[in-house]
Design an enzyme around this catalytic site. Structure first.
Site, PDB file in Angstrom:
ATOM      1  N   GLY A 144       0.769  -1.241   0.000  1.00  0.00           N
ATOM      2  CA  GLY A 144       0.000   0.000   0.000  1.00  0.00           C
ATOM      3  C   GLY A 144       0.800   1.291   0.000  1.00  0.00           C
TER       4      GLY A 144
ATOM      5  CG  ASP B   5      -8.736   1.548  10.490  1.00  0.00           C
ATOM      6  OD1 ASP B   5      -9.362   2.310  11.243  1.00  0.00           O
ATOM      7  OD2 ASP B   5      -9.279   0.573   9.932  1.00  0.00           O
TER       8      ASP B   5
ATOM      9  CG  ASP C 252      -5.883  -3.660  -1.107  1.00  0.00           C
ATOM     10  OD1 ASP C 252      -5.461  -3.099  -0.059  1.00  0.00           O
ATOM     11  OD2 ASP C 252      -6.217  -4.854  -1.131  1.00  0.00           O
TER      12      ASP C 252
HETATM   13  P1  IMP Z   1      -4.621  -0.978  11.069  1.00  0.00           P
HETATM   14  O1  IMP Z   1      -3.716  -2.075  11.521  1.00  0.00           O
HETATM   15  O2  IMP Z   1      -6.060  -1.238  11.440  1.00  0.00           O
HETATM   16  O3  IMP Z   1      -4.172   0.407  11.450  1.00  0.00           O
HETATM   17  O4  IMP Z   1      -4.718  -1.082   9.516  1.00  0.00           O
HETATM   18  C1  IMP Z   1      -3.832  -0.606   8.652  1.00  0.00           C
HETATM   19  C2  IMP Z   1      -4.000  -1.336   7.343  1.00  0.00           C
HETATM   20  O5  IMP Z   1      -5.377  -1.618   7.085  1.00  0.00           O
HETATM   21  C3  IMP Z   1      -3.549  -0.485   6.201  1.00  0.00           C
HETATM   22  O6  IMP Z   1      -2.245  -0.810   5.848  1.00  0.00           O
HETATM   23  C4  IMP Z   1      -4.495  -0.870   5.103  1.00  0.00           C
HETATM   24  O7  IMP Z   1      -3.954  -1.934   4.357  1.00  0.00           O
HETATM   25  C5  IMP Z   1      -5.720  -1.360   5.770  1.00  0.00           C
HETATM   26  N1  IMP Z   1      -6.830  -0.378   5.744  1.00  0.00           N
HETATM   27  C6  IMP Z   1      -7.359   0.293   6.773  1.00  0.00           C
HETATM   28  N2  IMP Z   1      -8.348   1.109   6.365  1.00  0.00           N
HETATM   29  C7  IMP Z   1      -8.438   0.936   5.032  1.00  0.00           C
HETATM   30  C8  IMP Z   1      -9.284   1.526   4.014  1.00  0.00           C
HETATM   31  O8  IMP Z   1     -10.141   2.384   4.248  1.00  0.00           O
HETATM   32  N3  IMP Z   1      -9.040   1.096   2.757  1.00  0.00           N
HETATM   33  C9  IMP Z   1      -8.110   0.175   2.431  1.00  0.00           C
HETATM   34  N4  IMP Z   1      -7.311  -0.387   3.334  1.00  0.00           N
HETATM   35  C10 IMP Z   1      -7.469  -0.011   4.629  1.00  0.00           C
HETATM   36 MG    MG Z   2      -1.919  -1.984   3.790  1.00  0.00          MG
END
Ligand code: IMP
Ligand code: MG
Length: 175
Positions: A43, A100, A156
């Protein structure tokens, strides 16, 4: 605009402008240092490329590949490909498409500190602050966005849309 995009959230011009500002800020903050800019595959690729053009330092680059997201739900994290180089005593800037829940970057940050990095900071294009489940903040944030599922500029949905030159909201009918 792609037919599966409901609306554009961050345009190509906005991304370029903000990447320049962030690159300049990093250049000032790391003056005299030789950081490793570490991208999370896949990403971070478009943002990393945009950012690097604006970092005027003797930095090196490396990559980590993790798998953490299936569909629109977070799942368990696995480090699938680790760094090429040694991070002992190095200053690391992790580049990511979106922050996120924070679970991914929390694991990666700890992983790099465990490997002996001197410092680890995060540079993320997007920050969904309201999605946070673990306590972690990025030092460099492109744009803070609401809790919506976005695609494009590296992001994605089931591996699609990473090539879009902007960040958009995915139409609900495409989930
Ligand atoms: P976290 O571990 O929940 O912070 O997630 C981070 C990862 O989740 C990112 O590297 C993305 O690959 C994926 N992600 C989180 N939100 C989105 C979104 O809205 N669209 C696409 N991928 C997301
Ligand atoms: Mg990602």
């Amino acid at each position: 605009m792609h037919k599966d995009v409901e609306r554009i959230l961050v345009s190509e011009e906005e991304i370029q402008k903000r990447s320049k500002e962030l690159g300049e800020e990093i250049t000032r903050d790391y003056a005299g240092k030789t950081p490793i800019v570490v991208g999370l595959l896949k990403g971070s690729i478009p943002f990393m490329a945009e950012l690097l053009k604006n970092i005027d330092l003797d930095c090196t680059i490396d990559f980590i590949r993790v798998s953490s997201y299936e569909g629109t739900q977070s799942s368990t994290l696995l480090i699938k490909t680790d760094l090429d180089g040694d991070v002992t005593g190095k200053d690391i800037i992790i580049v990511e498409d979106i922050l996120d829940t924070g679970k991914t970057l929390d694991v990666i940050t700890k992983h790099l500190l465990d490997k002996g990095a001197n410092s680890v900071e995060i540079c993320t294009l997007l920050d969904k602050k309201e999605g946070r489940k673990v306590e972690i903040e990025a030092k460099y944030v492109g744009y803070t966005i609401p809790l919506e599922f976005v695609i494009g500029f590296g992001l994605d949905y089931n591996e699609k849309y990473r090539n879009l030159p902007y960040v958009g909201v995915l139409k609900k009918s495409c989930w």
